[in-house]
Design an enzyme around this catalytic site. Sequence first.
Site, PDB file in Angstrom:
ATOM      1  N   TYR A 154      -5.870  -7.167  -1.788  1.00  0.00           N
ATOM      2  CA  TYR A 154      -6.059  -6.014  -2.697  1.00  0.00           C
ATOM      3  C   TYR A 154      -5.464  -6.303  -4.073  1.00  0.00           C
ATOM      4  O   TYR A 154      -4.687  -7.244  -4.240  1.00  0.00           O
ATOM      5  CB  TYR A 154      -5.443  -4.747  -2.094  1.00  0.00           C
ATOM      6  CG  TYR A 154      -4.006  -4.839  -1.637  1.00  0.00           C
ATOM      7  CD1 TYR A 154      -2.949  -4.571  -2.496  1.00  0.00           C
ATOM      8  CD2 TYR A 154      -3.706  -5.186  -0.315  1.00  0.00           C
ATOM      9  CE1 TYR A 154      -1.633  -4.629  -2.067  1.00  0.00           C
ATOM     10  CE2 TYR A 154      -2.391  -5.266   0.123  1.00  0.00           C
ATOM     11  CZ  TYR A 154      -1.359  -4.991  -0.757  1.00  0.00           C
ATOM     12  OH  TYR A 154      -0.060  -5.054  -0.331  1.00  0.00           O
TER      13      TYR A 154
ATOM     14  N   HIS B  17       0.865  -1.191   0.000  1.00  0.00           N
ATOM     15  CA  HIS B  17       0.000   0.000   0.000  1.00  0.00           C
ATOM     16  C   HIS B  17       0.894   1.230   0.000  1.00  0.00           C
ATOM     17  O   HIS B  17       1.897   1.260   0.732  1.00  0.00           O
ATOM     18  CB  HIS B  17      -0.803   0.124   1.289  1.00  0.00           C
ATOM     19  CG  HIS B  17      -1.735  -0.996   1.602  1.00  0.00           C
ATOM     20  ND1 HIS B  17      -3.087  -0.805   1.711  1.00  0.00           N
ATOM     21  CD2 HIS B  17      -1.516  -2.300   1.878  1.00  0.00           C
ATOM     22  CE1 HIS B  17      -3.674  -1.948   2.047  1.00  0.00           C
ATOM     23  NE2 HIS B  17      -2.729  -2.869   2.158  1.00  0.00           N
TER      24      HIS B  17
HETATM   25  P1  FAD Z   1      14.171  -2.436   3.003  1.00  0.00           P
HETATM   26  O1  FAD Z   1      13.022  -2.263   2.065  1.00  0.00           O
HETATM   27  O2  FAD Z   1      14.296  -3.705   3.775  1.00  0.00           O
HETATM   28  O3  FAD Z   1      15.479  -2.212   2.147  1.00  0.00           O
HETATM   29  C1  FAD Z   1      16.760  -2.421   2.659  1.00  0.00           C
HETATM   30  C2  FAD Z   1      17.701  -2.609   1.481  1.00  0.00           C
HETATM   31  O4  FAD Z   1      19.043  -2.601   1.954  1.00  0.00           O
HETATM   32  C3  FAD Z   1      17.486  -3.945   0.768  1.00  0.00           C
HETATM   33  O5  FAD Z   1      17.384  -3.734  -0.620  1.00  0.00           O
HETATM   34  C4  FAD Z   1      18.728  -4.754   1.161  1.00  0.00           C
HETATM   35  O6  FAD Z   1      19.121  -5.681   0.164  1.00  0.00           O
HETATM   36  C5  FAD Z   1      19.752  -3.647   1.348  1.00  0.00           C
HETATM   37  N1  FAD Z   1      20.858  -4.003   2.257  1.00  0.00           N
HETATM   38  C6  FAD Z   1      20.773  -4.623   3.469  1.00  0.00           C
HETATM   39  N2  FAD Z   1      21.984  -4.786   4.023  1.00  0.00           N
HETATM   40  C7  FAD Z   1      22.875  -4.260   3.143  1.00  0.00           C
HETATM   41  C8  FAD Z   1      24.302  -4.139   3.142  1.00  0.00           C
HETATM   42  N3  FAD Z   1      25.053  -4.590   4.162  1.00  0.00           N
HETATM   43  N4  FAD Z   1      24.909  -3.532   2.082  1.00  0.00           N
HETATM   44  C9  FAD Z   1      24.164  -3.060   1.021  1.00  0.00           C
HETATM   45  N5  FAD Z   1      22.811  -3.176   0.974  1.00  0.00           N
HETATM   46  C10 FAD Z   1      22.175  -3.750   2.024  1.00  0.00           C
HETATM   47  N6  FAD Z   1       5.071  -1.315   4.321  1.00  0.00           N
HETATM   48  C11 FAD Z   1       4.189  -0.443   3.763  1.00  0.00           C
HETATM   49  O7  FAD Z   1       4.423   0.802   3.799  1.00  0.00           O
HETATM   50  N7  FAD Z   1       3.032  -0.897   3.164  1.00  0.00           N
HETATM   51  C12 FAD Z   1       2.738  -2.242   3.099  1.00  0.00           C
HETATM   52  O8  FAD Z   1       1.705  -2.624   2.531  1.00  0.00           O
HETATM   53  C13 FAD Z   1       3.654  -3.195   3.695  1.00  0.00           C
HETATM   54  N8  FAD Z   1       3.419  -4.540   3.677  1.00  0.00           N
HETATM   55  C14 FAD Z   1       4.341  -5.410   4.243  1.00  0.00           C
HETATM   56  C15 FAD Z   1       4.086  -6.795   4.257  1.00  0.00           C
HETATM   57  C16 FAD Z   1       5.005  -7.699   4.850  1.00  0.00           C
HETATM   58  C17 FAD Z   1       4.689  -9.174   4.900  1.00  0.00           C
HETATM   59  C18 FAD Z   1       6.222  -7.201   5.391  1.00  0.00           C
HETATM   60  C19 FAD Z   1       7.242  -8.146   6.010  1.00  0.00           C
HETATM   61  C20 FAD Z   1       6.474  -5.818   5.383  1.00  0.00           C
HETATM   62  C21 FAD Z   1       5.532  -4.914   4.823  1.00  0.00           C
HETATM   63  N9  FAD Z   1       5.742  -3.529   4.838  1.00  0.00           N
HETATM   64  C22 FAD Z   1       4.839  -2.659   4.293  1.00  0.00           C
HETATM   65  C23 FAD Z   1       6.928  -2.986   5.508  1.00  0.00           C
HETATM   66  C24 FAD Z   1       7.960  -2.622   4.508  1.00  0.00           C
HETATM   67  O9  FAD Z   1       8.275  -3.712   3.668  1.00  0.00           O
HETATM   68  C25 FAD Z   1       9.244  -2.159   5.204  1.00  0.00           C
HETATM   69  O10 FAD Z   1       8.953  -1.318   6.279  1.00  0.00           O
HETATM   70  C26 FAD Z   1      10.083  -1.407   4.185  1.00  0.00           C
HETATM   71  O11 FAD Z   1      10.509  -2.281   3.159  1.00  0.00           O
HETATM   72  C27 FAD Z   1      11.293  -0.735   4.840  1.00  0.00           C
HETATM   73  O12 FAD Z   1      12.019  -0.050   3.851  1.00  0.00           O
HETATM   74  P2  FAD Z   1      13.571   0.173   4.037  1.00  0.00           P
HETATM   75  O13 FAD Z   1      14.007   0.908   2.805  1.00  0.00           O
HETATM   76  O14 FAD Z   1      13.835   0.768   5.370  1.00  0.00           O
HETATM   77  O15 FAD Z   1      14.206  -1.283   4.083  1.00  0.00           O
END
Ligand code: FAD
Length: 378
Positions: A211, A48
Amino acid sequence: MTERKEKIAIIGAGLGGAVAGALLQHSGFDVDVYEQAPSFSRLGAGIHMGPNVLKIFERFGVDKQVVAISSTPSHWFSRDGLTGDYLSRIPLDGYGATYCTVHRGDLQALQCDQLKPGTLHFGKKLVRIDDNGTDVMLEFEDGTSVRADIVIGADGINSKVRETLLGYEKPNYSGWVGHRALISAEKLKKFDLEFEDCVKWWGPDRHMMVYYTTGRRDEYYYVTGVPHPAWEFDSAFVESSREEMASEFEGYHPIIQALIESTDEVTKWPLFNRNPLPLWSRGRLVMLGDACHPMKPHMAQGAAMAIEDAAMLTRCLEETGISGYATAFKLYEVNRRDRATRVQTVSNANTFLLHQEDPSWVYGYDVYAQPLKSESAA
Ligand code: FAD
């Protein structure tokens, strides 16, 4: 806007890191993004994106493209998973931008496309950080290294940046898993049932959120929350099965049974958590998104918080410039901590929109309309 020559390195091109890169580049900063994955594939999951996020997409001109690839439901329905009774009907318009549900891979690809050519580096797993006070050296698993003036850890729940700042600590397993499956809408045509655009089915101890993930409404998606005492696997997710789903949702509404019957592939993901961190930055390192406030995903706002963080951090760095990073990082935390913690708390409790309520505090929020609280408000 004039180009600034100091370097910002972002670790992680997930949903928060890619937007942080695009926004900072849009503001004239020199930014490179380092992602551990060799490339991104279109994994089977939806997401979403609420109006609070679409307002940020508008800032770097990608909002209309996001709407074009998304389903745009008019309501969020909450229904009793057993009887089908409506528990709430929440309108999704009137918050200043469109509410979208979209395929996660399509969204991520679109976000990464907004980065300047040559600034997203795949296959760069960060293994060591040395902040020597003057600048930061980053070492990657492939033996290469780069220098940066400041580093943004957008590297998710197992963040290397978090580990560098606070030491290694496993995230807490919540005792819950989420099953995820994409279903071809074609398969649903044989049922004499209405498959609504955005509906959460609630049971006494479990739920299923459902959805569409495309503007064509040809892909329907479900994600569950189901209690599961221990996560016994090393991998990020494991395969589940139609049989397992049928047993987890035995006795549930005919629409849920139709979805399970139409499932070809389904995966099972552990839901992890962390307690609020004592700091979000130190020296030249700062974190955003799941690196600093992961949550159970039941409010569909985890990525939204990462993206709001990215927008607020960009705002603060615009105020101070890179040389004023210490002030920018404090301002950023002061202006983000309360909201991120509130969303984290409500999301973990899994009560959002169960009953008729006004979600304006979430969806009506505009990160650019917030007066910046000063550091002393901390
Ligand atoms: P991430 O998306 O986890 O990205 C981190 C990135 O860093 C990754 O690409 C990874 O490969 C990279 N990385 C990690 N370590 C290293 C390293 N050492 N060196 C280089 N790269 C690295 N959120 C919503 O807003 N809406 C939703 O509908 C929703 N549904 C969800 C459903 C499920 C089942 C789950 C588990 C989560 C859901 N979320 C949702 C939450 C959402 O997925 C996360 O909060 C979001 O992805 C966080 O974003 P981020 O950029 O902080 O981290």
